[in-house]
Design a protein around this motif. Structure first.
Motif, PDB file in Angstrom:
ATOM      1  N   THR B  49      23.865  38.159  15.048  1.00  0.00           N
ATOM      2  CA  THR B  49      23.781  39.205  16.076  1.00  0.00           C
ATOM      3  C   THR B  49      23.752  40.586  15.442  1.00  0.00           C
ATOM      4  O   THR B  49      22.997  41.471  15.872  1.00  0.00           O
ATOM      5  CB  THR B  49      24.967  39.076  17.046  1.00  0.00           C
ATOM      6  N   GLN B  91      22.749  37.939  23.359  1.00  0.00           N
ATOM      7  CA  GLN B  91      23.649  36.786  23.371  1.00  0.00           C
ATOM      8  C   GLN B  91      24.534  36.846  24.621  1.00  0.00           C
ATOM      9  O   GLN B  91      24.689  35.866  25.332  1.00  0.00           O
ATOM     10  CB  GLN B  91      24.504  36.787  22.107  1.00  0.00           C
ATOM     11  N   ASP B 175      18.465  36.217  21.041  1.00  0.00           N
ATOM     12  CA  ASP B 175      19.764  35.872  20.470  1.00  0.00           C
ATOM     13  C   ASP B 175      20.401  34.759  21.303  1.00  0.00           C
ATOM     14  O   ASP B 175      20.813  34.992  22.431  1.00  0.00           O
ATOM     15  CB  ASP B 175      20.658  37.119  20.448  1.00  0.00           C
ATOM     16  N   GLU B 176      20.434  33.552  20.747  1.00  0.00           N
ATOM     17  CA  GLU B 176      20.973  32.385  21.440  1.00  0.00           C
ATOM     18  C   GLU B 176      20.423  32.239  22.851  1.00  0.00           C
ATOM     19  O   GLU B 176      21.185  32.254  23.826  1.00  0.00           O
ATOM     20  CB  GLU B 176      22.502  32.458  21.479  1.00  0.00           C
TER      21      GLU B 176
END
Ligand code: ADP
Ligand code: MG
Lengths: 625, 262
Positions: B49, B91, B175-176
């Motif tokens: 991140t 995220q 991000d994820e």
């Protein structure tokens, strides 16, 4: 040289009181994150309670015992306030806390009036310290020297308490890391209560200890408020040494100001603050603060919709009724409704900033008063026709907002709020002290509208058209791309920035727009009354606006307007009674604790429950940044 | 993949970040080629991140540079990097709670069309069709009018993807993207991402915990551990890299996919 030293000593003596009161505020903020606007009220109570005790307890021992007892009593009053009023709103956004503590201010004001009456009282001299010492031929009161000697002990005692005791460990932990307190397994509620006792007690001590140098009156609460905010903000919120340095700085500056720049003592204080904050935004010894949510608590705001056909109809009918009002022939009613419309526009402009932008400004009256004064000054000094003055007023207020907005928007949350308040006070003190230009305390008078508007009825129509037009314009903008971008900047600044939105610029423009609209309201005001006084831009006026927005409901588009209309009507009714502040204060506290969604919000909830018995709502995902 | 053609979409050179004494990222260098679906994997706290935050401008690097199509963008503001064609999902999602689902997308489209400072109502009628097509693309058209505040977590992720696509990015940072989704939903989303890559000429850099997803869809994989890039290669190479196996589950198999919690 002698004079210089004498003045320095006077400054240091004055700093004692200021430090006591301000450090209490700072301590409470550090631990509870509550900005206690009622702190000035504790100070005032301290003065009155101390005065009464000193009447009963004789001699030097009696004097000092009275001072200590006062601290204890006011501390206990603080505990009562904390348990009844603040416990329910600890987790709420700062606006809640402001409104709750403002209710407390009103209640304490009237209770003080009931118990001690409206007369100012002169403080008794301290037994044994009544004399004067000559230092380099200049007279210095002995009591001043006693105060100067006392302050280091107070500072030391506080330092000891904070750094050497278990309570101190908890206080520091809570100030620095909220989560840690819970981890320590402390009963957080009692820690908060304890700190409130201490903080309020110190304000009480401050009130008692200044008695020999002054006295007690019913304006003390607001009078000291601005000064202690300045001290706490300059020193850094939550920092005791910072508060001490700032208290000394401000007090000494004040004393020298009185002799060298008598016209600008107040202005000086705020200029110093503005300079300090421009260089160190979090104060001399303050630490950067990560801030949380603003606005109202509970479930998130609902999406806004263009008004439905039926809603438009209803507003239309209301407007027709409004325009038909002069036909009732009631002069009183026409004046009342004129006042209400003006106040509604002011509230709507604040609501735009606060509700849509999440920008909790504590100094919005600066622009209302600013607009009024710009118009008034143009008429008085430049002999401008009313029409021109009226057009230039919002421009002037807007320009003020451009500058103040630029300064304040560098900060967020409580710091933003404090800075807006301080800037508004700066403006107020400028107007208050610049006699030749602004008329000072005597205000500007004989600012009447042009001939075609001189009738109360025609001015009413003018106000209705401009005021309602302004409110509708603000509502339109709320629905425009700009209004959406403003809400986006509030909801998730990170997402907004990551999709090309310059959030600071959007907020700056919104601040300016809100300031200009408040300026329109101010211009309407000055021509309707024919005069304007500095109190139109003082703290209480800004608070009025906040309370109204809160009462109406922050999370509803019409909250500002509904709240303003309601409060003006309630006030009009209540002010007929002697103790109306008490009633209003209790009402405000009740709303904060019992109906936190405001009038519009609460009605909407009722309406929803009635319409759809049980809509199962999916649990909102955790999505704060 | 298309390695020899002009410059890479993104070049990262010696990117480093320390927070006080913690070195969150250490001299990381890599490139993203045109049309590539590149995975960045690594255990929690590896620095993924942090790396994304520096690529998109949310964080300023301590050292190192980022180039987009050969132009240096190090330390630029996120909104400027977005204008240059980088989209991002987070995220921890950050959508506009007070708006409906479709309005969230319309907001980004308003920014895309540079209408942010318009004062004319009604924003809610602007670019609706375009927003609806994006919602259909991520498979949630029937949710258009719901309040964003009551969406399920997986839907929020998909909404963010739609928002990120508004400016027709050439590079997408995710991000994820599948955290908090059911396994089938994950595969659907990654398939969608793969389609976007091939149809829209977008390069994607993503982080992911689910190894099945990574091995099925990624063109190339990079492995980050404690701020260091310890491997960078094809799916086959990474699968058989002993160092990578060491990092994941202390020598256990990479194939035993960990559950993709945050
Ligand atoms: N703002 C910050 N301040 C201090 N340390 C941070 C900050 N952000 C991340 N870190 C640290 O940097 C490391 C990498 O974190 P992160 O990039 O979130 O990892 P990942 O996304 O791979 O799980 C972690 O050790 C984390 O604690
Ligand atoms: Mg991460």
């Amino acid at each position: 040289m002698g004079l210089f030293i004498a003045q320095l000593l006077t400054g240091l003596a004055n700093a004692a009181t200021l430090f006591l009161v301000a450090s209490g505020l700072s301590l409470i903020f550090g631990v509870t994150r509550i900005v206690n606007f009622a702190h000035g009220s504790f100070y005032m109570l301290g003065a009155f309670v101390g005065y009464s005790l000193m009447q009963v307890l004789p001699g030097a021992v009696g004097f000092w015992a009275s001072v200590l007892l006062t601290g204890l009593i006011v501390g206990l009053i603080g505990v009562i306030v904390e348990m009844l009023v603040l416990r329910p709103v600890y987790r709420a956004p700062e606006l809640f806390q402001l409104v709750a503590t403002f209710g407390v201010i009103l209640v304490i004001q009237d209770l003080t009036l009931m118990i001690w009456g409206a007369e100012d009282v002169l403080g008794p001299r301290a037994p044994g310290l009544k004399g004067i010492v000559r230092i380099m031929d200049e007279p210095v009161p002995t009591y001043d020297l006693a105060l100067i000697a006392l302050t280091p002990f107070v500072l030391f005692a506080l330092w000891y308490l904070i750094s050497r005791t278990r309570l101190g460990v908890l206080v520091r932990a809570a100030t620095q890391d909220r989560e840690m307190v819970a981890a320590l397994g402390v009963n957080q509620a009692w820690l908060f209560t304890g700190v409130f006792f201490l903080g309020a007690g110190m304000a009480g001590l401050g009130g008692a200890i200044q008695l020999p140098k002054g006295g007690a009156d019913l304006l003390m609460d607001f009078n000291i408020l601005a000064a202690i905010f300045v001290v706490v903000v300059i020193g850094g919120m939550g920092s005791l040494p910072g508060a001490y340095i700032a208290a000394v700085l401000i007090s000494v500056l004040n004393v020298f100001g009185v002799s060298y720049l008598p016209q600008s003592t107040l202005v000086l204080m705020f200029v110093v603050m503005a300079v300090v904050l421009t260089i160190r935004p979090y104060g001399l010894l303050g630490r950067e603060e990560v801030v949380g949510e603003h606005g109202q608590v509970g479930e998130p705001e609902r999406p806004i919709k263009p008004a439905s056909g039926r809603a438009r109809m209803m507003v239309g009918v209301l407007l027709v009724l409004l325009l038909a009002l002069p036909m009732t022939g009631s002069h009183f009613l026409v004046i009342l409704i004129t006042d209400i419309i003006i106040f509604c526009l002011f509230a709507a402009s604040l609501h735009f900033l606060l509700g849509l932008g999440g920008l909790v400004s504590f100094g919005h009256a600066a622009f209302f008063g600013g607009g009024a004064y710009v118009a008034g000054l143009l008429v008085i000094h430049a002999e401008a026709p009313m029409e021109l003055a009226f057009l230039l007023a919002p421009l002037g207020a807007g320009l003020l907002a451009v500058i103040i907005g630029w300064l304040c928007l560098r900060l967020t949350g409580v710091y933003f709020a404090m800075l807006t308040l301080a800037m508004a006070q700066l403006l107020w003190s400028l107007v208050f002290q610049w006699d030749e230009f602004t008329g000072g305390d005597d205000g500007l008078v004989d600012v009447w509208p042009a001939g075609w508007l001189s009738e109360a009825n025609s001015y009413f129509y003018f106000t209705a058209i401009v005021g309602v037009g302004g409110i509708i314009l603000l509502r339109h903008i709320a629905h425009s791309p700009f209004g959406y971008a403003l809400r986006a900047s509030r909801d998730s600044q990170r997402q907004a920035e990551a999709t090309g939105i310059n959030t600071k610029r959007i907020q700056w423009m919104a601040f300016t727009l809100a300031g200009a609209m408040a300026g329109v309201a101010g211009a309407l005001f000055v021509f309707s009354k024919g005069s304007v006084f500095p109190n139109e831009m003082e703290i209480a006026k800004s608070f009025d606006g906040l309370i109204v927005v809160f009462l109406g409901g922050v999370k509803t588009l019409s909250g500002g307007v509904v709240g303003a209309a309601t409060l003006e009507l309630v006030k009009d009714y209540l002010t007929r009674f002697e103790y109306w502040r008490l009633a209003l204060g209790l009402l405000i506290i009740a709303v904060v604790v019992l109906a936190p969604y405001g009038i519009v919000g609460s009605f909407r909830k009722l309406f929803d429950r009635y319409r759809q018995p049980s809509e199962p709502e999916t649990v909102a995902a955790e999505s704060r940044q | 993949m298309t390695g020899n053609e002009d410059t890479a979409v993104l070049s990262v050179i010696d990117l480093s970040k320390s927070f006080g004494g913690i070195h969150a990222l250490n001299d990381v260098s890599f490139e993203v080629a045109r049309g590539e679906l590149l995975a960045l994997i690594g255990p929690n706290g590896a620095g993924k991140t942090t790396c994304f935050n520096m690529l998109m401008g949310q964080l300023k690097p301590t050292r190192g540079n980022v180039y987009l199509h050969g132009e240096k963008i190090t330390g630029r503001q996120p909104r400027r990097i977005w204008r240059k064609g980088v989209g991002r999902t987070f995220q921890i999602t950050g959508t506009y709670q007070s708006m409906t689902v479709i309005e969230n997308i319309q907001m980004a489209l308003i920014s895309h069309h540079r209408r942010l400072y318009s004062l004319r109502p009604y924003a809610t009628h602007l670019y609706r069709d375009q927003a609806m097509r994006l919602l259909e693309l991520v498979g949630m058209p029937e949710q258009a009018e719901r309040a964003c505040a009551i969406l399920a977590y997986g839907d929020l992720k998909r909404l963010e993807l739609a928002i990120a696509l508004c400016h027709e990015p050439t590079l997408l940072l995710m991000d994820e993207p599948t955290a908090g989704m059911a396994p089938r939903e994950r595969i659907g989303l990654m398939q969608l991402t793969a389609d976007i890559v091939s149809e829209r000429n977008v390069s994607v850099l993503f982080t992911e915990h689910d190894m099945d997803v990574v091995f099925t869809h990624a063109h190339r994989i990079m492995v980050l551990n404690r701020g260091e890039l310890i491997a960078n290669g094809s799916v086959e190479e990474i699968r058989n890299d002993p160092l990578v196996q060491e990092v994941y589950l202390g020598g256990g198999s990479v194939f035993a996919a960990s559950d993709g919690h945050a």
